[in-house]
Design an enzyme around this catalytic site. Structure first.
Site, mmCIF file in Angstrom:
data_model
loop_
_atom_site.group_PDB
_atom_site.id
_atom_site.type_symbol
_atom_site.label_atom_id
_atom_site.label_comp_id
_atom_site.label_asym_id
_atom_site.label_seq_id
_atom_site.Cartn_x
_atom_site.Cartn_y
_atom_site.Cartn_z
ATOM 1 N N GLU A 170 5.882 -5.356 -2.903
ATOM 2 C CA GLU A 170 5.261 -5.577 -1.591
ATOM 3 C C GLU A 170 5.081 -7.061 -1.237
ATOM 4 O O GLU A 170 3.945 -7.558 -1.083
ATOM 5 C CB GLU A 170 3.915 -4.853 -1.516
ATOM 6 N N GLU A 355 5.583 4.208 -4.306
ATOM 7 C CA GLU A 355 4.139 4.467 -4.205
ATOM 8 C C GLU A 355 3.857 5.375 -3.012
ATOM 9 O O GLU A 355 4.439 5.178 -1.948
ATOM 10 C CB GLU A 355 3.318 3.179 -4.020
HETATM 11 N N1 LIG Z 1 -4.414 -0.298 -1.011
HETATM 12 N N2 LIG Z 1 -3.905 0.283 -1.731
HETATM 13 C C1 LIG Z 1 -3.276 1.117 -2.656
HETATM 14 C C2 LIG Z 1 -2.022 0.424 -3.280
HETATM 15 C C3 LIG Z 1 -2.398 -0.758 -4.165
HETATM 16 O O1 LIG Z 1 -3.364 -0.364 -5.138
HETATM 17 C C4 LIG Z 1 -1.115 -1.207 -4.842
HETATM 18 O O2 LIG Z 1 -1.370 -2.196 -5.833
HETATM 19 C C5 LIG Z 1 -0.152 -1.795 -3.813
HETATM 20 O O3 LIG Z 1 1.144 -1.849 -4.408
HETATM 21 C C6 LIG Z 1 -0.114 -0.997 -2.517
HETATM 22 O O4 LIG Z 1 -1.161 -1.197 -1.656
HETATM 23 C C7 LIG Z 1 -1.062 -0.019 -2.205
#
Ligand SMILES: N#[N+]C[C@@H]1[C@@H](O)[C@H](O)[C@@H](O)[C@@H]2O[C@H]12
Length: 451
Positions: A170, A355
């Protein structure tokens, strides 16, 4: 494979798994020679996280990794997506390798394989070594080489046992949260730094893929978050707002990685003079052949024009919508729409849903050994059916990693939000599979037939 003609049976070989990230579950961030990360610093800075929560203990996965793998096995997972803490491997970010850090992940990978669980390894899930942040971090062009060096240490140590690698998780969140709005580490708020961080993240991605092609023999990809945008009205202003928001959040990183260009809206409509002219050589580095992409999907955004800086676009809450604890609308159609969009724009690149999940209120302790989470079960069912529908529309979806295996540290939200299909009692570290975990196990065992 089941013989029934259930409409929800997934293709043979579909990879069913769960996802986590190092800083969110491991704890012991400085153990065995590891160096601090920007999240170690950020969370220990007063006011940066809810309740001052830190990753000092988290889910204590650093010590409980073996029993957590046994838990994954008991759930019938076929894959496990995790990230490596860069500063456990290279405490100063470059140079000296901390063998104890490499050994931790090597043991984890071996335990996964011994339990027939395929590892998917993410190199970077937001926890930049603090030592590199002190040298400019994602604002320093040298980070492309630093990242390739870090990746190469792991490629040499683990490739062959790890056959699916991810460079970045991300990048949009890294830059929007960490450099534009300051909500995430390293907590900067700069319209001018954001494009530079974006570009260096993508240069680093390209450099890491290039290094992999020289060392690795398997697959590597990029994971992005996609949030489809829908106009709040049929006004031209809202249509323009959707175009800006879609370019900024959804097109930006995949366009760079797969098409070798950024959407023109970034310079022309959002960042203006804050968007530098990049050299052609940079685009050539960024655009490396990928074996797959990972898409993280949580929600959509019904978008309207507003005076927000610098996007001039924002989400509108839907009065009849169902929302999660993080304020995200439950909208499975958005997953279908984005998968078809990605197929059409990028040529049906093999894709994993890396995810997908939701935070709903769960009781802090199990009642009689059970954690009921019907809303999460419903969320998973709807989104898995959406994936099945996208596959029927020709999308090449190869697997699904539920977010998350465990309740964990939700970054700046601390431990206030629970995304896990397995409940964690943070006082005792007891793990309790929620009803959603048992549901997901049945879905995996029946290849989707029991959806
Ligand atoms: N907020 N939220 C949950 C989740 C987060 O915990 C993850 O680390 C990220 O990759 C993505 O944002 C999603």
């Amino acid at each position: 494979m089941p013989t029934s003609q259930s409409p929800f049976v997934f293709p043979e070989g579909f990879l069913w798994g769960a996802a986590t990230a190092a800083h969110q579950i491991e704890g012991s961030p400085l153990a065995d020679g590891a160096g601090p990360s920007i999240w170690t610093r950020f969370a220990h800075t007063p006011g940066m996280t809810v309740n001052g929560d830190t990753g000092d203990v988290a889910c204590d996965h650093y010590h409980r990794w073996k029993s957590d793998v046994a838990l994954m096995k008991s759930l019938g997972l076929k894959a496990y997506r995790f990230s490596v803490s860069w500063s456990r491997i290279l405490p100063e970010g470059t140079g000296r390798v901390n063998q104890a850090g490499v050994d931790f992940y090597s043991r984890l990978v071996d335990e996964l394989l011994a339990n027939d669980i395929e590892p998917l390894l993410t190199l970077y899930h937001w926890d930049l070594p603090a030592a590199l942040d002190d040298r400019g971090g994602w604002l320093n062009r040298d980070i492309a080489d630093w990242f390739a060096e870090y990746g190469s240490v792991l490629y040499r140590a683990l490739d062959g046992r790890v056959k699916k690698w991810v460079t970045l998780n991300e990048p949009w969140v890294v830059t929007d949260g960490g450099y534009l709005h300051g909500a995430l580490a390293p907590g900067h708020k700069s319209k001018y730094e954001t494009p530079i961080a974006t570009h260096n993240l993508m240069r680093a991605h390209g450099a890491a893929v290039k290094a992999y092609r020289e060392i690795g023999k398997h697959e590597i990809g990029l994971v992005v978050n996609i949030e489809p945008k829908y106009p709040a009205s049929d006004s031209p202003e809202d249509a323009a707002a959707v175009k800006r928001a879609h370019a900024y959040m959804n097109e930006q990183y995949l366009d760079a990685a797969l098409l070798g260009r950024y959407p023109p809206e970034l310079k022309n409509e959002i960042f203006g003079d804050a968007w530098p002219e990049w050299a052609d050589a940079d685009y050539a580095l960024i655009k490396q052949k990928l074996d797959f992409i990972g898409i993280n999907y949580y929600t959509r955004s019904v978008t309207q024009a507003n005076d927000s800086y610098p996007l001039k676009a924002g989400a509108v809450r839907q009065p009849l919508g169902t929302y999660t604890e993080t304020g995200w609308e439950v909208f499975p159609q958005g997953l279908i729409d984005l998968l078809v969009w990605s197929k059409d724009r990028y040529g049906n690149v093999p894709t994993y849903i890396t995810e997908n999940g939701a935070a709903f209120f769960d009781p802090p302790v199990a009642e009689g050994g059970r954690i009921r989470d019907p809303l999460r079960m419903d969320y998973l069912q709807k989104h898995l059916k959406a994936i099945r529908s996208a596959i029927d529309q020709g999308c090449d979806i190869r697997g699904y990693m539920v977010w998350s295996l465990l309740d964990n540290l939700e970054w700046s939200l601390g431990y206030s939000k629970r995304f896990g299909i397995v409940h964690v009692n943070y006082g005792t570290q007891e793990r309790t599979p929620k009803d959603s975990a048992k549901y997901y196990s049945r879905v995996i065992a029946t290849h989707g037939e029991s959806l």
